[in-house]
Motif scaffolding. Structure first.
Motif, mmCIF file in Angstrom:
data_model
loop_
_atom_site.group_PDB
_atom_site.id
_atom_site.type_symbol
_atom_site.label_atom_id
_atom_site.label_comp_id
_atom_site.label_asym_id
_atom_site.label_seq_id
_atom_site.Cartn_x
_atom_site.Cartn_y
_atom_site.Cartn_z
ATOM 1 N N SER A 213 -16.865 -1.939 6.238
ATOM 2 C CA SER A 213 -18.080 -1.978 6.626
ATOM 3 C C SER A 213 -18.328 -3.019 7.945
ATOM 4 O O SER A 213 -19.149 -2.745 8.841
ATOM 5 N N LYS A 214 -17.366 -4.175 8.081
ATOM 6 C CA LYS A 214 -17.607 -4.908 9.152
ATOM 7 C C LYS A 214 -16.651 -4.508 10.339
ATOM 8 O O LYS A 214 -17.279 -5.020 11.439
ATOM 9 N N TYR A 215 -15.784 -3.845 10.007
ATOM 10 C CA TYR A 215 -14.647 -3.684 10.966
ATOM 11 C C TYR A 215 -14.466 -2.174 11.485
ATOM 12 O O TYR A 215 -13.794 -1.563 10.693
ATOM 13 N N PRO A 216 -15.281 -1.522 12.256
ATOM 14 C CA PRO A 216 -15.203 -0.087 12.689
ATOM 15 C C PRO A 216 -13.718 0.532 12.750
ATOM 16 O O PRO A 216 -13.141 1.537 12.902
ATOM 17 N N ASN A 217 -12.739 -0.578 13.296
ATOM 18 C CA ASN A 217 -11.507 -0.153 13.787
ATOM 19 C C ASN A 217 -10.362 -0.784 12.813
ATOM 20 O O ASN A 217 -9.067 -0.544 13.079
ATOM 21 N N VAL A 218 -10.909 -0.678 11.518
ATOM 22 C CA VAL A 218 -9.628 -1.060 10.509
ATOM 23 C C VAL A 218 -9.524 0.016 9.414
ATOM 24 O O VAL A 218 -10.643 0.554 8.849
ATOM 25 N N ILE A 219 -8.255 0.264 9.078
ATOM 26 C CA ILE A 219 -8.082 1.090 7.811
ATOM 27 C C ILE A 219 -7.460 0.412 6.569
ATOM 28 O O ILE A 219 -6.356 -0.234 6.975
ATOM 29 N N TYR A 220 -7.826 0.535 5.580
ATOM 30 C CA TYR A 220 -7.114 0.072 4.423
ATOM 31 C C TYR A 220 -6.359 0.841 3.672
ATOM 32 O O TYR A 220 -6.873 2.241 3.177
ATOM 33 N N LEU A 221 -5.206 1.124 3.273
ATOM 34 C CA LEU A 221 -4.330 1.947 2.678
ATOM 35 C C LEU A 221 -3.816 1.317 1.225
ATOM 36 O O LEU A 221 -3.439 0.166 1.010
ATOM 37 N N GLY A 222 -4.069 2.617 0.224
ATOM 38 C CA GLY A 222 -3.494 2.020 -0.973
ATOM 39 C C GLY A 222 -2.709 3.320 -1.394
ATOM 40 O O GLY A 222 -2.576 4.240 -0.949
ATOM 41 N N THR A 223 -1.930 3.101 -2.661
ATOM 42 C CA THR A 223 -1.304 4.114 -3.259
ATOM 43 C C THR A 223 -1.319 4.146 -4.522
ATOM 44 O O THR A 223 -1.258 3.199 -5.301
ATOM 45 N N PHE A 224 -0.889 5.382 -5.205
ATOM 46 C CA PHE A 224 -0.599 5.485 -6.560
ATOM 47 C C PHE A 224 0.828 5.488 -7.173
ATOM 48 O O PHE A 224 1.285 5.408 -7.898
ATOM 49 N N SER A 225 1.849 5.064 -5.811
ATOM 50 C CA SER A 225 3.145 5.072 -6.276
ATOM 51 C C SER A 225 3.786 3.835 -6.843
ATOM 52 O O SER A 225 4.956 3.678 -7.518
ATOM 53 N N LYS A 226 2.951 2.731 -6.873
ATOM 54 C CA LYS A 226 3.583 1.535 -7.349
ATOM 55 C C LYS A 226 3.133 1.215 -8.561
ATOM 56 O O LYS A 226 3.447 1.482 -9.658
ATOM 57 N N ALA A 227 2.033 0.161 -8.528
ATOM 58 C CA ALA A 227 1.245 -0.167 -9.919
ATOM 59 C C ALA A 227 0.919 1.158 -10.651
ATOM 60 O O ALA A 227 0.877 1.015 -11.946
ATOM 61 N N TYR A 228 0.195 2.160 -10.049
ATOM 62 C CA TYR A 228 -0.345 3.200 -10.944
ATOM 63 C C TYR A 228 0.973 4.190 -11.168
ATOM 64 O O TYR A 228 0.574 5.089 -11.988
ATOM 65 N N ALA A 229 2.219 3.861 -10.919
ATOM 66 C CA ALA A 229 3.279 4.494 -11.728
ATOM 67 C C ALA A 229 3.307 6.230 -11.520
ATOM 68 O O ALA A 229 3.587 6.863 -12.239
ATOM 69 N N LEU A 230 2.762 6.394 -10.049
ATOM 70 C CA LEU A 230 2.988 7.966 -9.905
ATOM 71 C C LEU A 230 3.760 8.291 -8.613
ATOM 72 O O LEU A 230 3.461 9.155 -7.849
ATOM 73 N N GLY A 231 4.664 7.488 -8.433
ATOM 74 C CA GLY A 231 5.794 7.554 -7.238
ATOM 75 C C GLY A 231 6.325 9.170 -7.132
ATOM 76 O O GLY A 231 6.240 9.699 -5.867
#
Ligand SMILES: *Cc1c(COP(=O)(O)O)cnc(C)c1O
Length: 367
Positions: A213-231
């Motif tokens: 919401s603060k930075y219109p030029n930023v993207i955050y990435l997450g994955t299910f491959s590591k902690a969520y055990a779905l690699g």
């Protein structure tokens, strides 16, 4: 035959070695193989998710819901954003690829730490872009600032925490840095190991909702491959302002994740208890690796992830990694990164006990 010239500079990604290869080449029993090279969750997929996958397997003939409505909705409530802030990829890898191709061409600069996730450079070079790296291996924001000021960048990667080294910048320092970046520069905050980092130290926790919401030029990435055990299911996501998301959508192939993947990811988000237990165990077991390193007189990088990078002193990491492989223990040799070190995913207690035994024996034999 000639190919697109840019491919001359593209290296092929070298994945961690699969179990099948070790069985084939060294005749180790598949049950005895300890695979600690790709930062997968060593506790396996949550039983609830496995059950769900089994239930939906009979729907394999149906195309997935391409709107991915339910998964986006679940992620939106988890991260306190709107569904239109989210894009789903076949792994967060695919979202990285979208980011690079949406922003870069052969006139672009891409800025990253010297030793970081290999795919940033690989996707970057596919576009012919110029790759700028900081002098330090680990993330050093002043070095990022200096290069950004001198040369500019269309795209910046921050890996928080960093793979393959394990270090992590404080969120506050990241936010201060973002304040100084031009709105036309896309900044990727790769949070593949954020679940681990935020548990170990709250100061590392990136708030995806605040950031987008603060930075219109930023993207955050997450994955299910590591902690969520779905690699094995290949699913990750990007969270950003809708303007970024819309542009990335233009690069997305239809049905980019599978019907089973969708169901598995949705179920995995419901079973946070499983994920939290795995994270707690991870850091209990990591202590053992730190103690092992100290005992051997090896330096290691304090890690905010589910792996640890350990320097091997007078031993040659390539040789040690090979000897471990022959005994069925798969780790990452870091020679290719210019480090005499190995990166080991933190395994289950009994796996780690075996790793210490086997490694001690190898070191003893070479001495
Ligand atoms: C594992 C990893 C990813 C993405 O993995 P996917 O399986 O493609 O979701 C992204 N960045 C880093 C730093 C990683 O280690």
């Amino acid at each position: 035959m000639t190919f697109n010239k840019v491919l001359d500079d593209v290296k092929i990604y070298e994945a961690g070695k699969p179990i099948e290869l070790v069985v084939r080449e060294y005749g180790v029993n598949p049950e005895d193989i300890i695979k600690l090279a790709s930062n997968e969750n060593p506790y396996g997929t949550s039983p609830k998710v496995v059950k769900r996958l089994t239930e939906v397997s009979s729907s394999a003939f149906v195309y997935p819901d391409d709107s991915m409505y339910e998964l986006k909705d679940a992620l939106a409530s988890k991260f306190e954003v709107d569904s239109n802030n989210i894009i789903i990829g076949a792994g967060s890898d695919q979202v990285i690829e979208f980011c690079v191709h949406a922003k870069c061409n052969s006139n672009s600069n891409i800025l990253m730490a010297k030793t970081t996730f290999a795919m940033y450079e690989i996707y970057g070079r596919q576009t012919g872009a110029n790759i700028l790296k900081t002098p330090s291996d680990e993330h050093n924001l002043n070095e990022f600032r200096k290069i950004y000021k001198d040369k500019g960048a269309d795209l910046i990667f921050l890996c928080l925490p960093n793979n393959p080294l394990g270090e992590c910048l404080d969120a506050k320092d990241v936010y201060d840095f973002l304040d100084e970046i031009d709105e036309n520069t896309l900044v990727v905050l790769d949070g593949a190991y954020q679940e681990f980092a935020r548990y170990k130290d709250g100061a590392k926790a990136i708030n995806a909702s605040d950031v987008t919401s603060k930075y219109p030029n930023v993207i955050y990435l997450g994955t299910f491959s590591k902690a969520y055990a779905l690699g094995g299911m290949r699913v990750g996501y990007g969270i950003a302002n809708p303007m970024i998301i819309n542009s990335l959508y233009k690069l997305r192939p239809p049905f980019n994740i599978t019907t089973l993947t969708l169901a598995g990811a949705i179920e995995a988000l419901k079973d946070e208890e499983f994920v939290n237990e795995c994270i707690v165990k991870n850091f209990v077991q990591m202590k053992r690796y730190e103690e092992f390193a100290v005992k051997q007189g090896f330096k290691y990088i304090p890690s905010f992830t589910n792996f640890i990078t350990m320097y091997l002193g007078d031993f040659v990491s390539k040789e040690i990694a090979q000897k471990l492989l022959e005994k069925g223990v798969i780790v990452r040799d870091m020679t290719g990164y210019g480090f005499n070190a190995i990166r080991i995913t933190i395994g289950r207690a009994e796996q780690n006990t075996k790793v210490f035994e086997i490694l001690e024996k190898i070191l003893e034999e070479i001495k």
